[in-house]
Enzyme design. Structure first.
Site, PDB file in Angstrom:
ATOM      1  N   ASP A  32     -18.892 -96.538 -91.773  1.00  0.00           N
ATOM      2  CA  ASP A  32     -20.073 -95.999 -91.109  1.00  0.00           C
ATOM      3  C   ASP A  32     -19.689 -95.464 -89.731  1.00  0.00           C
ATOM      4  OD1 ASP A  32     -22.612 -95.528 -89.945  1.00  0.00           O
ATOM      5  OD2 ASP A  32     -23.500 -97.068 -91.213  1.00  0.00           O
ATOM      6  N   SER A  81     -27.654 -92.314 -90.850  1.00  0.00           N
ATOM      7  CA  SER A  81     -27.030 -93.029 -91.960  1.00  0.00           C
ATOM      8  C   SER A  81     -27.886 -92.992 -93.219  1.00  0.00           C
ATOM      9  CB  SER A  81     -26.770 -94.492 -91.574  1.00  0.00           C
ATOM     10  OG  SER A  81     -25.763 -94.591 -90.605  1.00  0.00           O
ATOM     11  N   THR A 134     -27.325 -97.792 -95.338  1.00  0.00           N
ATOM     12  CA  THR A 134     -26.392 -97.373 -96.384  1.00  0.00           C
ATOM     13  C   THR A 134     -26.552 -98.170 -97.676  1.00  0.00           C
ATOM     14  OG1 THR A 134     -24.823 -96.593 -94.720  1.00  0.00           O
ATOM     15  CG2 THR A 134     -23.963 -96.948 -96.945  1.00  0.00           C
ATOM     16  N   GLU A 245     -19.096-101.324 -97.284  1.00  0.00           N
ATOM     17  CA  GLU A 245     -19.311-100.587 -96.031  1.00  0.00           C
ATOM     18  C   GLU A 245     -18.767-101.349 -94.830  1.00  0.00           C
ATOM     19  OE1 GLU A 245     -22.808 -98.143 -93.729  1.00  0.00           O
ATOM     20  OE2 GLU A 245     -23.255-100.223 -94.278  1.00  0.00           O
ATOM     21  N   ASP A 250     -19.752 -98.068 -86.816  1.00  0.00           N
ATOM     22  CA  ASP A 250     -20.827 -97.244 -86.263  1.00  0.00           C
ATOM     23  C   ASP A 250     -21.497 -97.919 -85.068  1.00  0.00           C
ATOM     24  OD1 ASP A 250     -23.022 -95.124 -86.450  1.00  0.00           O
ATOM     25  OD2 ASP A 250     -24.182 -96.940 -86.843  1.00  0.00           O
ATOM     26  N   ASP A 292     -20.144 -91.715 -93.461  1.00  0.00           N
ATOM     27  CA  ASP A 292     -21.451 -91.073 -93.634  1.00  0.00           C
ATOM     28  C   ASP A 292     -21.699 -90.026 -92.567  1.00  0.00           C
ATOM     29  OD1 ASP A 292     -21.500 -93.078 -91.736  1.00  0.00           O
ATOM     30  OD2 ASP A 292     -23.376 -93.974 -92.416  1.00  0.00           O
TER      31      ASP A 292
END
Length: 426
Positions: A32, A81, A134, A245, A250, A292
Site C-alpha cells: 500500500d 486505496s 484494500t 497487504e 502507506d 495501489d
C-alpha cells in the site's frame, strides 16, 4: 479476455517458464502506497556497504512491468486505496472511497467472489485492520470505505477461509459469536496463530493496526501470517486466492516517516520471499505484486544535494511516535532521544526538539521525523497520494501476462482470465 497462451511471450527473462500455463493458486500482494521510490530506497537501505556492488532485492528479481492507478474520471487522476483496490479486485474504475461498487454505487463482482463460487479457498492477510480499504474491496461492497462496522458485518457472508490482521474494535461480541457459529476459529492473540491447523480462521491481533515493524523487530507478523495463510488455504485441492497487504507502508508514507517506512518495506519484502519460495516449490502458483498508488511523493535525495544516507535509518531504534512518547514521559529525554535515534542531535536541533516537546506528542513526532529526513537527506512532496505509475512484480504460471505497461484494471482482468475455465464463462 486474455488467453493463457499469451503467457508464452518473452517479456522478462527473470520470469520462470516452468509449470502449467494456468495457475492453480493465485496470490495478490499489495504494498500500500509503495511507489517506485520506495523500492529504490529499499535497495539502497539493504545494500551492503562493504561490497562494491549494490545487491538486488526481491523487488528487482521479480519486476516485470508498470501500472497506472487513476480512479474513475469523477475523482480525477489521483486515486485513494479504495478506488484502486476496487480496480484490482474487479477490473472496473470507480470513485475514491468506493468499496467494489461502481460510480452508481452498484456492487461489482470481485475476484474473491468469483474464486469462491468456483470452489477455491480465499483469504486475506494484512497489517491494517482487516476491514480497511484494500481487503474490503476484495471481500465486500460498500459505498464508503469509512463504513467499517458495516464492512466487518459483511465479512460474515463472504465465506472467506482466512482473515488475518488488526481491527478488533470493529467486531462486536455479537458479530464474533456469529463468526464462531459459522465455524470460524476466532483468535485475538498472535501467539495463537501457530497452533491453527485448519481453516476457517478470523485472527484479529490488534485494536486497529498491527504494531509498526520497527517497534516489533522479532514479530515478523506479516510474513508469519502469509506463511500460515498459505498453509491453511493450500488444503483446498481446487486451489486458492490470497490477498496479502503491506498496509502500513502507506501509513508511514502519509506521515513522511522514512525510518518507519523502510522497516515496513523490509517486512513486506520478507512476506514476498515467503511467497516466492512457495511459488518456486509448488510450480502451480502465480504471485502478482504491485502497489495501489504512491504515497507521500518520497524523494531518495533532496535539498540540491547528490546524497542519500540509509545508514542513518538503520540506527533508528523505534518509530518517531514511540520515541516522542518516551521522551515526553522522561525528564532525561535528551540522552534517551540520542540513544533511540542513533545519533546525538546538535545543540540547535535539541533546542528545536525541546520546543516541540513542550507542545506535545504530535509536534515532537513531526520534529523527529524531519530530523531523520535532514540527516538521511530524504525528501517528500505530500502528506497524501500522488498519481505516479507503480511497479508490477510477478512470478509463476501466467507471470508474463503482467509485463510492460498496463492499467490496474488490466491487472485484475488478467488475473480473472487465469481462474479455472468456468470462471471466464460466468
Amino acid at each position: 479476455m486474455i488467453s493463457p497462451a499469451a503467457v508464452t511471450g518473452s517479456l522478462n527473462s527473470n520470469v520462470p517458464t516452468a509449470g502449467p500455463a494456468r495457475p492453480k493458486n493465485i496470490i495478490i500482494m499489495v504494498g500500500d502506497g509503495m511507489g517506485p521510490a520506495y523500492t529504490t530506497a529499499y535497495r539502497y537501505y539493504k545494500d551492503n556497504p562493504e561490497t562494491e556492488e549494490v545487491e538486488q532485492t526481491v523487488f528487482d528479481r521479480l519486476l516485470v512491468g508498470m501500472s497506472s492507478t487513476y480512479p474513475a474520471s469523477v475523482s480525477g487522476y489521483v486515486t485513494d486505496s479504495a478506488a484502486s483496490a476496487t480496480a484490482l479486485a474487479t477490473g472496473f474504475k470507480s470513485y475514491n472511497g468506493a468499496i467494489s461498487v461502481d460510480i452508481e454505487k452498484r456492487p461489482l463482482p470481485t475476484l474473491m467472489e468469483k474464486a469462491k463460487a468456483l470452489g477455491l479457498a480465499t483469504g486475506v492477510a494484512v497489517t491494517s485492520q482487516v476491514n480497511h480499504a484494500t481487503p474490503a474491496a476484495f471481500l465486500a461492497h460498500n459505498e464508503s470505505r469509512s463504513n467499517y462496522i458495516d464492512i466487518a458485518q459483511a465479512y460474515l457472508n463472504t465465506d472467506a477461509d482466512v482473515i488475518l490482521g488488526g481491527g478488533q474494535q470493529y467486531f462486536s461480541e455479537s458479530l464474533l459469536a456469529q463468526f464462531t457459529a459459522k465455524g470460524y476459529q476466532h483468535l485475538n492473540e498472535f501467539s495463537q496463530l501457530e497452533a491453527v491447523t485448519r481453516p476457517k480462521v478470523l485472527g484479529l491481533f490488534a485494536d486497529v493496526q498491527l504494531p509498526w515493524a520497527i517497534n516489533d523487530k522479532q514479530g515478523h507478523k506479516l510474513s508469519k501470517m502469509t506463511q500460515k495463510a498459505i498453509e491453511l488455504l493450500s488444503q483446498n485441492q481446487q486451489g486458492f486466492v490470497l490477498l496479502v497487504e503491506g498496509s502500513l507502508i502507506d501509513w508511514a508514507g502519509h506521515s513522511n516517516d522514512i525510518a518507519t517506512a523502510m522497516a515496513e518495506m523490509d517486512e513486506f519484502a520478507a512476506a514476498i520471499e515467503v511467497v516466492e519460495q512457495y511459488v518456486r516449490e509448488s510450480k502451480d502458483t502465480l504471485v502478482v505484486i504491485t502497489a495501489d498508488h504512491n504515497t507521500g511523493g518520497l524523494s531518495v535525495g533532496a535539498n540540491d544535494k547528490y546524497e542519500w544516507h540509509p545508514d542513518v535509518l538503520h540506527k533508528v531504534k523505534a518509530s518517531p511516535d514511540e520515541i516522542a512518547t518516551r521522551a515526553i514521559a522522561s525528564e532525561q529525554w535528551q540522552p534517551l532521544v540520542a540513544e533511540l535515534m542513533g545519533f546525538k542531535p546538535s545543540e540547535t536541533e535539541l533546542t528545536a526538539l525541546d520546543e516541540a516537546r513542550m507542545q506535545g506528542n504530535e509536534p515532537l513526532t513531526v520534529a523527529l521525523r524531519q530530523l531523520i529526513d535532514v540527516r538521511s537527506n530524504t525528501g517528500w512532496t505530500s502528506g497524501g497520494h500522488t498519481a505516479v505509475d507503480v511497479q508490477v512484480f510477478s512470478s509463476g504460471p501466467g507471470a508474463r501476462l503482467f509485463g510492460g505497461h498496463q492499467d490496474n484494471t488490466d491487472i485484475a482482468n488478467k488475473v480473472l482470465s487465469l481462474l479455472p475455465e468456468s470462471a471466464t464463462q460466468q
